[in-house]
Design an enzyme around this catalytic site. Structure first.
Site: not given
Ligand code: 13P
Length: 341
Positions: A178, A220
């Site tokens: 991510e 992600k």
């Molecule tokens: P949000 O969808 O609220 O951005 O959170 C997702 C997430 O896991 C951020 O690390």
């Protein structure tokens, strides 16, 4: 490392029509969310709230492929003594775990951070696998601003993501990679596209250097959107087209699936954008959601810490999960929103 199993898990996490519930808010983040609805952030309240989500049978069985947990939650049991991980697994969803230790200031790069948490990670992953986790998450944060991002920040974060991903695969855990380019600020959509492209290219280079097998990963990313203070807003179609363009330039087709974060978009924006991307079609990877706020804002508000609101909160969660499940198939329509709980 069992690559076949890692690939199967990654495919299951991004199974058509399903997506991931990010319920891994750290203690400070969940306190902020609870403050907003007037609920005290105690271990019992956090447990009750998350139990409510995981016992939302309609949402969990039909639209949620996996749940990202925080360390406290993966060790907690429900009111009746059933481990929360068991409740999740019994719905058919896969338990996952956030393993990073948060974004910390990066020396000599004012306003930038590097995500920490590699020390001892091999041992922690072993522990989490024993507790039932089959995937993990590590979030790197890239901020856009004056003289930001620096290459120092992009490289340090991409390198840490790759080190984390390799350790996960060694432990038979699928890494969610991510790299979040924040939507905070006044920058335009073009700047978001350029920065995200740079970040993703560096991330895939570092994953290659660390011998990470892409078939056993899930990306992600953020969507390509203008900064939240930008006056130039973008249409749903523009967000979808630009996001697909950047992903096509950067993400190898060996990656089974991409699960977006919501990043501060409204519930309906996050759904509409995902839907528009899936309508484009012909993509080499599955595109789905891994939303925190865009799945939980409605149930949190409906619950507000009261027992008598549990059913309403579960309906609100199921509704958002269903809308996003349809968006993951490109089958969402605006009119469906009216049937909200
Ligand atoms: P949000 O969808 O609220 O951005 O959170 C997702 C997430 O896991 C951020 O690390």
């Amino acid at each position: 490392m069992n690559l076949d199993q890692l690939n199967k898990t990654a495919e299951a996490m991004t199974k058509p029509g399903k997506g991931i519930l990010a319920a891994d808010e750290s203690s400070s983040t969940i306190k902020k969310r609870f403050d907003a609805i007037g609920v005290e952030s105690t271990a019992d309240n956090r447990r009750d709230y998350r139990e409510l989500l995981f016992r939302s049978t309609d949402a969990m069985r039909n639209y949620i492929s996996g749940v990202i947990l925080f360390d406290e939650t993966i060790r907690q049991s429900a009111m009746d003594g059933t481990p929360l991980v068991r409740i999740i697994a019994d719905t058919g969803a896969i338990p996952g775990i956030k393993v990073d230790a948060g974004a910390k200031p990066l020396p000599f790069s004012p306003g930038e951070t590097v995500t920490e948490g590699l020390d001892g990670l091999r041992e922690r992953l072993k522990d989490y696998h024993g507790l039932g986790a089959r995937f993990a998450k590590w979030r790197a944060v890239i901020d856009i601003g004056e003289r930001k991002p620096s290459y120092a920040a992009i490289l340090a974060n991409a390198h840490a993501l790759a080190r984390y991903a390799a350790l996960c695969q060694e432990a038979d855990i699928v890494p969610i990679v991510e790299p979040e380019v924040l939507m905070d600020g006044g920058h335009d959509i073009q700047t978001c596209a350029q920065v995200t492209e740079w970040v993703l290219k560096e991330v895939y280079q570092q994953l290659y250097y660390q011998n990470v097998v892409l078939e056993g990963t899930v990306l992600k990313p953020n969507m390509i959107v203008p900064g939240n203070k930008s006056e130039k807003r973008a249409s749903v179609d523009e967000v979808a087209e630009r996001t697909i363009q950047v992903l096509k330039r950067c993400v190898p087709s060996a990656v089974p699936g991409i699960a977006f974060l919501s990043g501060g978009q409204s519930d309906e924006e996050a759904t509409a954008h995902l839907n528009a991307m899936n309508r484009i079609g012909g993509l080499p990877w599955k595109l789905t959601f891994s939303y925190g706020r865009a799945l939980q804002a409605a149930p949190q508000k409906a619950w507000s810490g009261k027992n008598e609101n549990v059913a309403a909160a579960q309906r609100a969660f199921s509704h958002r999960a269903k809308m996003n499940g349809l968006a993951a198939l490109g089958q969402w329509q605006n009119e469906l929103e009216k049937k909200a709980a």
